[in-house]
Write a protein that holds these residues in place. Structure first.
Motif, PDB file in Angstrom:
ATOM      1  N   LEU A 115      -8.985  -0.035 -16.982  1.00  0.00           N
ATOM      2  CA  LEU A 115      -9.123   1.371 -16.588  1.00  0.00           C
ATOM      3  C   LEU A 115      -8.205   2.288 -17.385  1.00  0.00           C
ATOM      4  CD1 LEU A 115      -9.284   0.787 -12.738  1.00  0.00           C
ATOM      5  CD2 LEU A 115     -11.188   1.274 -14.260  1.00  0.00           C
ATOM      6  N   GLN A 140       1.670   4.024  -3.101  1.00  0.00           N
ATOM      7  CA  GLN A 140       1.473   5.466  -2.906  1.00  0.00           C
ATOM      8  C   GLN A 140       2.757   6.243  -3.163  1.00  0.00           C
ATOM      9  OE1 GLN A 140      -0.177   5.973   0.992  1.00  0.00           O
ATOM     10  NE2 GLN A 140      -1.985   4.769   0.501  1.00  0.00           N
ATOM     11  N   GLN A 172     -13.094  -8.554  -0.668  1.00  0.00           N
ATOM     12  CA  GLN A 172     -14.079  -9.048  -1.641  1.00  0.00           C
ATOM     13  C   GLN A 172     -13.740 -10.476  -2.060  1.00  0.00           C
ATOM     14  OE1 GLN A 172     -15.017  -6.565  -5.021  1.00  0.00           O
ATOM     15  NE2 GLN A 172     -14.618  -4.697  -3.879  1.00  0.00           N
ATOM     16  N   SER A 214      -3.626   3.126 -10.672  1.00  0.00           N
ATOM     17  CA  SER A 214      -3.779   4.052  -9.555  1.00  0.00           C
ATOM     18  C   SER A 214      -3.400   3.325  -8.274  1.00  0.00           C
ATOM     19  CB  SER A 214      -5.229   4.519  -9.492  1.00  0.00           C
ATOM     20  OG  SER A 214      -5.573   4.884  -8.187  1.00  0.00           O
ATOM     21  N   LEU A 250       0.855  -1.194   0.000  1.00  0.00           N
ATOM     22  CA  LEU A 250       0.000   0.000   0.000  1.00  0.00           C
ATOM     23  C   LEU A 250       0.888   1.240   0.000  1.00  0.00           C
ATOM     24  CD1 LEU A 250      -2.990   0.822   0.229  1.00  0.00           C
ATOM     25  CD2 LEU A 250      -2.661   0.994   2.682  1.00  0.00           C
ATOM     26  N   LEU A 309      -4.873   3.363  -5.774  1.00  0.00           N
ATOM     27  CA  LEU A 309      -6.112   3.023  -5.071  1.00  0.00           C
ATOM     28  C   LEU A 309      -6.809   1.808  -5.665  1.00  0.00           C
ATOM     29  CD1 LEU A 309      -7.685   6.578  -4.708  1.00  0.00           C
ATOM     30  CD2 LEU A 309      -6.697   5.206  -2.905  1.00  0.00           C
ATOM     31  N   THR A 310      -6.374   1.364  -6.846  1.00  0.00           N
ATOM     32  CA  THR A 310      -7.130   0.328  -7.568  1.00  0.00           C
ATOM     33  C   THR A 310      -7.472  -0.881  -6.713  1.00  0.00           C
ATOM     34  OG1 THR A 310      -6.155   1.019  -9.640  1.00  0.00           O
ATOM     35  CG2 THR A 310      -7.127  -1.163  -9.602  1.00  0.00           C
ATOM     36  N   GLY A 311      -6.513  -1.353  -5.919  1.00  0.00           N
ATOM     37  CA  GLY A 311      -6.746  -2.606  -5.190  1.00  0.00           C
ATOM     38  C   GLY A 311      -7.425  -2.447  -3.847  1.00  0.00           C
ATOM     39  N   THR A 312      -7.787  -1.191  -3.503  1.00  0.00           N
ATOM     40  CA  THR A 312      -8.356  -0.934  -2.175  1.00  0.00           C
ATOM     41  C   THR A 312      -9.500  -1.883  -1.849  1.00  0.00           C
ATOM     42  OG1 THR A 312      -7.897   1.372  -2.634  1.00  0.00           O
ATOM     43  CG2 THR A 312      -9.194   0.910  -0.660  1.00  0.00           C
ATOM     44  N   GLY A 313      -9.345  -2.648  -0.781  1.00  0.00           N
ATOM     45  CA  GLY A 313     -10.438  -3.490  -0.305  1.00  0.00           C
ATOM     46  C   GLY A 313     -10.705  -4.748  -1.111  1.00  0.00           C
ATOM     47  N   LEU A 314      -9.899  -4.965  -2.177  1.00  0.00           N
ATOM     48  CA  LEU A 314     -10.149  -6.153  -3.005  1.00  0.00           C
ATOM     49  C   LEU A 314      -9.957  -7.442  -2.225  1.00  0.00           C
ATOM     50  CD1 LEU A 314      -8.639  -5.589  -6.563  1.00  0.00           C
ATOM     51  CD2 LEU A 314     -11.021  -5.795  -5.885  1.00  0.00           C
TER      52      LEU A 314
END
Lengths: 333, 338
Positions: free
Chosen positions: A246, A150, A260, A250, A146, A252-257
């Motif tokens: 996309l 960034q 899921q 980014s 992460l 952010l793309t993998g945020t929270g994947l």
């Protein structure tokens, strides 16, 4: 193969046969959940059961599904891989930077699979050699990636223009989106390996009882390394597909994947304690959750209720399709 | 009283412990000598601690970059922390910055209520506080640089209505509604569009502020409403996700009205390309300049305004070139500029 190994290799299928009795309800329950959902959304929205939307659902399910194939293997050996979401973000940045240097999908694919696999090998090493709990090992890596994603471009995205990569993420073969084809191939291969190969049997054996598996001569460490490497490589592939979908990478793309993916595998009835689960049910789990998100948006449910509905649905699916029913029946008997 | 004191001490000790854990986050953003080594005298070097909501957002990342550069230029020490949009983490961050003996605290509050204990800690430690974007529910601050998110949402959507000629189908793609600014932008937009009887908001899906999620939700919406005329995106990333969804669905985004908020580099690049109609820009550069200016004034004992409205500028094809220059983004080709 030594006689010893054969004996153990047979054991999981024996366990499977015994477990099947209890699993019969579950087998039907999950399919029933799936069918009920299809019926429900079809009645709720005329746009749901259209070819376009079904292909849309399949495409959305494919990236999560590819990662869920790897995660199923990991959870089958009683592991967990929390790093996959951040790995998607970080590998995406890596892919975009590679494409700026070498504008070729081969290079992008090599970086995606290569970095993913190396990352997975590292997790596997931490887990199997250094005995770091998988939760902690992959949680740490999740934070590292992460931060890495960034820091890569000071928090900014990188755009991607390579036409082959865009084709891979956004293109179609006939009416079928390319990611769906990729997912189908991986799912079938994964299913074959898991159900037919010696390696697959080792995976179940380790999940069932790692100590027994080790004593029986199953190369527990090597299988563990391979399983995590597989999960990492598939997350890398998903990253490439996201980048192609996309046209941008980014942080952010993998945020929270990761959540899921894990939710999909668990809804598919995979046991977090290992040794129980299969890829057919994982596929159903992925589809149940993807259709839920899709249906909620089609019907126009907005805001907090989307989160609420997802939570309740996961719980319901697990209650209906998991061990709970079987256990209740056992108690009654 | 005694137990309160005890709890307080425990919290500070805990903050000290977590400081070492989060040292990686802090260290990579810190410039110059560490605050802790500086003696606490009135003419000591200015040590600014900035508690961000989330540095993965390009907006905040840009702002941090400028603040860091300005701090280095003026010889201040600068430490940034980020809370990944978690109010509890933000409190820990603030405690850490106080332990680190910053002498000016800048807070970009995730939640105006949750941040209050942190502000009060800074008050009792005698550290002046500058609040950004939103007004805290309690505690003392020296200056508030605020954005009016409801107004921003309304401004953006009045432009949507204007460009549609008061008639059409609009999608209100929101950010996570647990983030107040996202909720207010969405509310501002919805209320504004209610004024136009010819405009219908056909869907308001919630996204997690990522392009991935926005693209997915927008693709879903297009299954039902293939004929939407406009999209209001809760931030640039969401708007860009919607633009990508149009492209993937075989719709030319240039034929649609897409309006969002923030003015990030990627956002302005899309305005340059002509795919993004307008971004209501609040330049991180400007915000950083206001922050550093206010910090310097407070440090040298000059008076500062209690509340400063941070203006948002609509950036579209008409003024994109000037906006890119103001923002200082390295954007070279700008075919859509008028």
């Amino acid at each position: 193969m030594t006689p010893n190994m054969t004996a153990v290799a047979e054991r999981p299928s024996l366990r499977g046969a015994v477990a099947k009795q209890g699993n019969r309800y579950r087998d039907y329950a999950l399919v029933a959940v799936f069918a009920t959902e299809v019926l429900f959304w079809t009645l709720q929205s005329p746009a749901f059961l259209t070819l376009n939307n079904l292909l849309n659902i399949a495409r959305q399910a494919s990236t999560i599904g590819i990662m869920a194939v790897g995660m199923t293997y990991v959870i089958l050996i009683a592991g967990i891989d929390l790093s996959v979401g951040s790995l998607v973000s970080f590998t995406g940045m890596l892919i975009a930077s590679t494409l700026i240097g070498i504008d070729s999908i081969i290079a992008a694919l090599a970086v995606a699979l290569g970095f993913g696999a190396v990352s997975g090998l590292f997790s596997g090493y931490l887990v199997s050699r250094l005995h770091v709990p998988a939760f902690i090992a992959t949680l740490s890596l999740m934070q590292v990636y992460l931060a890495g994603a960034q820091l890569w471009n000071d928090g900014g995205p990188l755009s991607v223009t390579n036409s082959a990569v865009l084709m891979l993420g956004s293109g179609y073969i006939g009416p079928v989106p390319v990611p769906v084809v990729v997912f189908a191939v991986i799912l079938l291969c994964g299913h074959w390996v898991l159900s037919q190969s010696v390696f697959g049997r080792h995976v179940y054996a380790i999940g069932g009882n790692p100590e027994a598996a080790r004593l029986a001569g199953i190369p527990v460490r090597r299988v563990t390394l391979t399983v995590y490497a597989l999960s990492g490589a598939l997350a890398g592939l998903a990253a490439l597909l996201f980048v192609g979908r996309l046209a941008t990478a980014s942080p952010l793309t993998g945020t929270g994947l990761e959540l899921q993916v894990i939710a999909a595998v668990i809804v598919g009835g995979c046991s977090l304690f290992g040794g129980k689960g299969n890829l057919r049910d994982t596929l159903l789990g992925v589809l149940v959750l993807t259709m839920l998100q899709n249906g909620l948006t089609l019907v126009g449910v907005s805001g907090f209720w989307q989160n609420f509905a997802t939570g309740v649905a996961v719980l319901l699916a697990v209650l209906l399709s998991g061990d709970v029913l079987a256990k209740m029946r056992k108690k009654e008997a | 009283m005694n137990s309160m004191f005890q709890r307080r001490t425990t919290r500070l000790t805990f903050a000290g412990l977590t400081a070492s854990l989060s040292v990686a986050v802090v260290a990579c953003s810190a410039t110059g000598p560490g605050g802790s080594s500086v003696k606490d005298t009135s003419d000591r070097q200015l040590v600014i601690g900035h508690s961000y909501q989330d540095l993965s957002s390009p907006y905040f990342a840009d702002e941090r970059k400028v603040e860091k550069a300005l701090a280095a230029k003026n010889g201040y020490s600068y430490v940034a922390t980020q809370a990944s949009n978690n109010p509890a983490t933000q409190l820990t961050d603030i405690e850490n910055l106080i332990s680190r003996k910053v002498n000016l605290l800048v807070i970009d509050a995730i939640d105006p209520n949750a941040v209050v204990p942190g502000i009060k800690s800074a008050n009792s430690a005698g550290i002046p506080v500058v609040m950004l974007i939103r007004k805290p529910a309690g505690g003392d601050y020296r200056s508030l640089v605020y954005l009016d998110s409801i107004k921003d949402g309304a401004t953006a959507c009045s432009e949507v209505a204007k460009r549609l000629g008061g008639k059409g189908k609009v999608v209100n793609l929101t950010g996570p509604l647990d983030i107040l600014a996202a909720k207010e932008r969405s509310t501002g937009c919805t209320n504004e569009l209610k004024k136009y009887p010819g405009i219908e908001i056909v869907a308001s899906p919630q996204t997690d502020f990522t392009q991935r999620d926005a693209e997915q939700k927008m693709t879903d919406v297009l299954q039902v409403h293939h004929d939407v005329d406009a999209v209001f995106g809760g931030n640039d990333d969401i708007a860009l996700g919607a633009i990508r969804a149009f492209t993937s669905a075989g719709i030319d985004p240039k034929t649609k009205v897409v309006i969002g908020i923030d003015g990030t580099q990627a956002g302005l690049q899309a305005v340059c390309n002509g795919t993004y109609t307008q971004s209501l820009a609040t330049f991180p550069v400007k915000e950083a300049e206001i922050v550093m200016d206010t910090a310097a004034k407070i440090h040298t004992g000059k008076s500062v305004q209690k509340e400063v409205l941070f203006p948002a500028v609509p950036v579209n094809a008409d003024n994109i070139k000037a906006a890119v220059k103001t923002a200082g983004y390295p954007i070279t080709s700008c075919p859509a500029a008028k």
